[in-house]
Design a protein around this motif. Structure first.
Motif, PDB file in Angstrom:
ATOM      1  N   GLU A 143      15.559  25.396 -24.046  1.00 41.70           N
ATOM      2  CA  GLU A 143      16.397  26.492 -23.556  1.00 41.70           C
ATOM      3  C   GLU A 143      15.699  27.838 -23.698  1.00 41.70           C
ATOM      4  O   GLU A 143      15.923  28.757 -22.898  1.00 41.70           O
ATOM      5  N   SER A 144      14.855  27.966 -24.699  1.00 38.39           N
ATOM      6  CA  SER A 144      14.171  29.233 -24.940  1.00 38.39           C
ATOM      7  C   SER A 144      13.173  29.579 -23.833  1.00 38.39           C
ATOM      8  O   SER A 144      12.710  30.714 -23.753  1.00 38.39           O
ATOM      9  N   TRP A 145      12.854  28.593 -22.978  1.00 36.73           N
ATOM     10  CA  TRP A 145      11.928  28.846 -21.870  1.00 36.73           C
ATOM     11  C   TRP A 145      12.650  29.305 -20.606  1.00 36.73           C
ATOM     12  O   TRP A 145      12.019  29.521 -19.579  1.00 36.73           O
ATOM     13  N   SER A 146      13.945  29.454 -20.658  1.00 33.07           N
ATOM     14  CA  SER A 146      14.714  29.829 -19.478  1.00 33.07           C
ATOM     15  C   SER A 146      14.205  31.150 -18.893  1.00 33.07           C
ATOM     16  O   SER A 146      13.978  32.121 -19.615  1.00 33.07           O
ATOM     17  N   GLY A 147      14.034  31.170 -17.575  1.00 36.50           N
ATOM     18  CA  GLY A 147      13.584  32.379 -16.893  1.00 36.50           C
ATOM     19  C   GLY A 147      12.089  32.605 -16.943  1.00 36.50           C
ATOM     20  O   GLY A 147      11.607  33.652 -16.496  1.00 36.50           O
ATOM     21  N   GLN A 148      11.342  31.622 -17.467  1.00 32.17           N
ATOM     22  CA  GLN A 148       9.889  31.758 -17.570  1.00 32.17           C
ATOM     23  C   GLN A 148       9.178  30.729 -16.698  1.00 32.17           C
ATOM     24  O   GLN A 148       9.701  29.633 -16.490  1.00 32.17           O
ATOM     25  N   THR A 185       7.716  25.236 -12.014  1.00 41.33           N
ATOM     26  CA  THR A 185       8.868  26.144 -12.046  1.00 41.33           C
ATOM     27  C   THR A 185       9.874  25.896 -10.926  1.00 41.33           C
ATOM     28  O   THR A 185      11.082  25.827 -11.187  1.00 41.33           O
ATOM     29  N   GLU A 190      18.243  21.953 -14.931  1.00 47.38           N
ATOM     30  CA  GLU A 190      18.770  21.939 -16.291  1.00 47.38           C
ATOM     31  C   GLU A 190      18.969  20.499 -16.744  1.00 47.38           C
ATOM     32  O   GLU A 190      19.336  19.621 -15.958  1.00 47.38           O
ATOM     33  N   SER A 227       4.768  27.102 -21.297  1.00 48.94           N
ATOM     34  CA  SER A 227       5.471  28.182 -20.617  1.00 48.94           C
ATOM     35  C   SER A 227       4.776  29.507 -20.903  1.00 48.94           C
ATOM     36  O   SER A 227       4.100  29.662 -21.935  1.00 48.94           O
TER      37      SER A 227
END
Length: 350
Positions: A143-148, A185, A190, A227
């Protein structure tokens, strides 16, 4: 975000791996220096890439199916709803010849297919006996990679392979003993993602591998996800030049910075920090990147180094360079180890 790859089959009617020597990759990332982003300078100096929060290994047990010829392979195994639960397990990394499939082959001046297909001429690849390995596994993105941006790296696959994610073709690669990376990407969802890889024992590029070594196949080196921030250091090249008296040196770094989503960017600062072999800071140098960074730009940093320790085979003294990309308030966007560098005319990498 980059667009998904749109596949077009070769004009000559053959697949990429056969009778198409000019096609050695589809949608593969450009080769770049080996590196990994880290959150802090102290983490970067440890140089343990697997400890980076931006790294996720895909090594382990994959599902595997084997076919002796391309025509006998399972063609649509990459589809999302394909059931591979009855397939065998295959450790990755490994060579399938050492896991009970096919056979290892040692040869030097003769091509491996000279007995089974003596009439074969370049650039045609073998088809009467050319095993294909189909690999499947699933993974979940942190989840911490969201938007990357998220990439996958294959450190070694013999000899050619296609890759699909969630049923969509991502790309193709030949070039067995160098890494092959792809941008995942646009393909990720999800939750659980399906990764499928189709590996060919031989391809048209195998004509270039008539050397003295064992012929083995499969995903034989590490596979991992990594990421990067939306604005990141994508590549670098380090040069160290000594003066005419071999006393002082100049450290020069060429760096490629990518604005992945082409977003509006303020003023940035590209910094390089030089550390000695005990990880003590020697000095730093920074470069201001004015606002308006385009999608991809190249920059150069240089700084004088007074009386550096010289590298030799007898006393291999190595420095470490850490590259950082920061906002003007000091917030770090990207930090990577640019390798361990010797002060001579060559680059030394761990």
């Amino acid at each position: 975000m980059r667009n998904k790859f749109i596949y077009q089959s070769p004009a000559n009617g053959y697949p990429e791996w056969n009778n198409n020597p000019e096609i050695f990759q589809l949608n593969r990332e450009q080769a770049h220096s080996y590196m990994m982003p880290f959150k802090s300078e102290s983490e970067a100096l440890k140089e343990v890439h697997s400890l980076s929060p931006y790294y996720q290994s895909l090594n382990g047990t994959w599902k595997f199916a084997f076919a002796e010829t391309p025509s006998a392979r399972i063609e649509h195994f990459y589809e999302v709803n394909y059931d591979s639960s009855r397939w065998a397990d295959m450790p990755v990394p490994s060579n399938w010849q050492l896991q009970g499939y096919d056979y290892p082959q040692y040869t030097n001046v003769k091509y491996p297919w000279s007995v089974s297909e003596p009439e074969l001429k370049a650039p045609y690849a073998p088809t009467k006996y050319n095993p294909v390995g189909s690999y499947i596994r699933s993974f979940t993105v942190p989840e911490s990679w969201s938007g990357q941006p998220i990439f996958i790296s294959f450190q070694g696959v013999e000899s050619a392979f296609y890759i699909w994610v969630n049923g969509e073709l991502v790309g193709y690669s030949e070039d067995t003993f160098t890494p092959a990376e792809f941008d995942l990407t646009p393909y990720l969802i999800e939750g659980e993602n399906k990764l499928a890889v189709e590996v060919y024992r031989w391809c048209d590029a195998s004509w270039l591998e008539d050397q003295d070594f064992w012929r083995l196949s499969g995903i034989f080196r590490d596979v991992y996800l990594y990421s990067v921030p939306p604005i990141y250091i994508a590549d670098f090249f380090v040069r160290t030049n000594l003066d005419d008296h071999y006393r002082d040196a100049e450290l020069m770094i060429d760096a490629k910075v990518v604005n992945y989503f082409n977003q509006q960017v303020g003023t940035l600062q590209l910094e390089m920090a030089l550390f000695d072999q005990d990880n003590n800071l020697v000095q730093k140098k920074s470069l201001v990147i004015k606002e308006g960074l385009t999608e991809t730009q190249d920059f150069q940093l240089s700084m004088p180094v007074s009386q550096p320790a010289k590298w030799s085979a007898e006393a291999p003294y190595l420095y470490t360079v850490v590259l950082s990309l920061q906002e003007t308030d000091g917030h770090c966007l990207n930090r990577s180890v640019a390798g361990r560098d010797s002060v001579n005319l060559s680059l030394k990498m761990d």
